[in-house]
Motif scaffolding. Structure first.
Motif, mmCIF file in Angstrom:
data_model
loop_
_atom_site.group_PDB
_atom_site.id
_atom_site.type_symbol
_atom_site.label_atom_id
_atom_site.label_comp_id
_atom_site.label_asym_id
_atom_site.label_seq_id
_atom_site.Cartn_x
_atom_site.Cartn_y
_atom_site.Cartn_z
ATOM 1 N N GLY A 91 33.778 45.785 47.402
ATOM 2 C CA GLY A 91 34.900 44.890 47.115
ATOM 3 C C GLY A 91 36.194 45.290 47.795
ATOM 4 O O GLY A 91 37.214 44.636 47.611
ATOM 5 N N LEU A 175 44.061 40.281 42.226
ATOM 6 C CA LEU A 175 43.418 40.760 43.451
ATOM 7 C C LEU A 175 44.391 41.661 44.215
ATOM 8 O O LEU A 175 45.476 41.245 44.606
ATOM 9 N N LYS A 181 37.145 39.315 46.655
ATOM 10 C CA LYS A 181 36.299 38.849 45.556
ATOM 11 C C LYS A 181 35.548 37.601 45.993
ATOM 12 O O LYS A 181 36.011 36.837 46.844
ATOM 13 N N CYS A 183 34.263 33.926 45.366
ATOM 14 C CA CYS A 183 34.789 32.778 44.627
ATOM 15 C C CYS A 183 34.006 31.520 44.995
ATOM 16 O O CYS A 183 33.240 31.498 45.960
#
Length: 379
Positions: A91, A175, A181, A183
Motif C-alpha cells: 500500500g 490517505l 488504496k 477504490c
C-alpha cells in the motif's frame, strides 16, 4: 471543430481519456511513451494559476505501468533500483531510480506496492518494460512482467481533496502522502494514490479498465464543478519551481544519481547486487565532476520554456547547460535547472547563460525554488 486525426498513425496510441480532453479544450498534444499527451489547454500561465489556486485534472495515461508479479517479484524489483526497499509496505509508494550497469539513470518512476508480490512502476518517458523483461530473462527469478490495462489521471491542487471526498467519501482524507488504496467509483475499478507531478497537494487515479476512460474523466469534472476544477496539463512552471525532474531533459542515461543530489535514493551499504552498484560505488568514491544547480536568469520574462539546451558559460568557457527554464509569474523571476561543472556549482556563483541569440547573467540559488520542504504536498 477540432481535428481528432493528428496524423501519426496507429503506432501512437490515444489515451482512454482522449475524447474528453479534446471536448474540454485540449488543442495541442505531444508524444510520450508512444502515446499522445495533452500539452495545450490555452495559456500555460493560466493553467499554473488554476493548479496552485484551485485544481486541475490532467490526462497522464502516458505514465505507463510496468507490472511485476510472481514469487520473486520483490527480489527482482530490488535488483532494478539502488533505493533500499526493505521497509516498503504493502500500500506504499516510493520514488525510485532505475539505473544501468554504468550507474546511468534509465527512468525515475514511482513504485507502487499493491500486494506482497505485486508491483507497478509508474514510468517517465522511456521503455522500461523492455529493460525489465530483458533483465528477467537470465535472472533465474520467478517473475512475470507485463504492461497492464492501467491509465492514470492526476487531480492536483489545493482543493483536490474536497473533490476526492465528493467522489470517494470522507475516508479518502486519511490517505497519507505516498500511499495508495484500491477504490471503485460506480463500478469503475481504480487505484488511488497521494502522489503527482506538480509539487502541490494532489492525487493520481489509476483506471484499471480503459473502456471507461471518458466516463471517469467526466465524473471527476462533474464532481469538481462546484469547486472550480479546470481541465489542464502538467505545469512546467510549477514542476521547475518544485525542482522536479523531467526525464530526457534534466536527467538521462548519462546522468548519475549523485549529480542530481539523489544520494538518499542510493543504498550502497547492502548485500543486494542491484544493477549499477559497482559503478555507483566507484562514482561515489571518486566524486562527481558536475552537479545540478538552480539558476535565476537575469533577463526579460521568458516566453515559454526552453526547447534547446542553453550553454552555461564563465569567461567564454562552456561549463554546463540549462536543461529546463521558464518564467515563474509567482516568483516574478526566470528560473532554471542546469547541470554545471562541480568547480562552478557553489550557491551565489554568477554565470552566463547563452540563449538562442543573447548572453544573460545568472546566479546559482538553492533548489527547490518554492516550498523547499515540500510542505504543500505533505499537508
Amino acid at each position: 471543430m477540432i481535428n481528432k486525426d493528428f496524423g501519426f498513425g496507429t503506432q501512437i496510441r490515444k489515451s482512454p481519456y482522449f475524447d474528453s480532453t479534446v471536448k474540454w479544450g485540449a488543442t495541442g498534444f505531444s508524444v510520450y511513451n508512444h502515446m499522445y499527451i495533452p500539452r495545450d489547454f490555452g495559456n500555460p500561465e493560466k493553467n499554473f494559476w488554476n493548479l496552485i489556486e484551485k485544481a486541475i485534472l490532467c490526462d497522464v495515461a502516458v505514465e505507463r505501468q510496468v507490472e511485476i508479479t510472481g514469487a520473486d517479484a520483490y527480489e527482482f524489483i530490488q535488483i532494478l533500483t539502488p533505493r533500499d526497499l526493505s521497509k516498503l509496505a504493502i500500500g506504499q509508494c516510493k520514488y525510485v531510480l532505475i539505473t544501468n550497469n554504468d550507474g546511468g539513470i534509465l527512468n525515475d518512476p514511482v513504485l507502487l506496492r499493491l500486494a506482497e508480490n505485486h508491483f507497478w512502476l509508474s514510468l517517465a518517458d522511456s521503455d522500461i518494460l523492455l529493460w525489465a523483461q530483458g533483465v528477467a530473462i537470465n535472472s533465474g527469478l520467478d517473475v512475470k512482467i507485463t504492461e497492464p490495462d492501467v491509465s492514470p489521471l492526476q487531480l492536483q491542487g489545493p482543493i483536490s481533496q474536497e473533490i476526492m471526498v465528493k467522489l470517494f467519501g470522507e475516508e479518502i482524507r486519511n490517505l497519507k502522502y505516498y500511499w495508495l488504496k484500491e477504490c471503485s467509483l460506480d463500478g469503475i475499478p481504480l487505484i488511488v494514490s497521494r502522489t503527482g507531478w506538480s509539487s502541490e497537494l494532489g492525487y493520481e487515479i489509476y483506471l484499471r479498465d480503459s473502456s471507461r476512460g471518458n466516463e471517469l474523466y467526466e465524473k471527476i469534472m462533474d464532481a469538481g464543478n462546484e469547486h472550480g476544477i479546470q481541465p489542464g496539463h502538467t505545469s512546467t512552471i510549477r514542476r521547475i519551481e518544485g525542482g522536479m525532474l523531467s526525464y530526457h531533459a534534466d536527467a538521462d542515461i548519462n546522468t548519475n544519481p549523485f549529480e542530481l543530489g539523489f544520494d538518499r535514493l542510493v543504498n550502497l551499504d547492502t548485500d543486494t547486487k542491484f544493477i549499477g552498484k559497482d559503478a555507483l560505488k566507484k562514482i561515489k568514491h571518486n566524486g562527481i565532476k558536475r552537479k545540478q544547480v538552480g539558476l535565476i536568469i537575469d533577463c526579460n520574462p521568458l516566453v515559454g520554456p526552453n526547447t534547446t539546451f542553453w550553454p552555461v558559460q564563465i569567461n567564454g568557457k562552456t561549463i554546463g547547460k540549462v536543461t529546463s527554464a521558464v518564467y515563474s509569474p509567482r516568483l516574478k523571476k526566470n528560473i532554471a535547472l542546469a547541470m554545471v561543472e562541480i568547480t562552478y556549482s557553489e550557491i551565489g556563483s554568477v554565470l552566463e547563460v547563452k540563449t538562442d541569440n543573447k548572453n544573460f547573467l545568472s546566479q546559482i540559488v538553492k533548489i527547490p525554488f518554492y516550498d523547499p520542504k515540500k510542505n504543500i504536498t505533505k499537508a
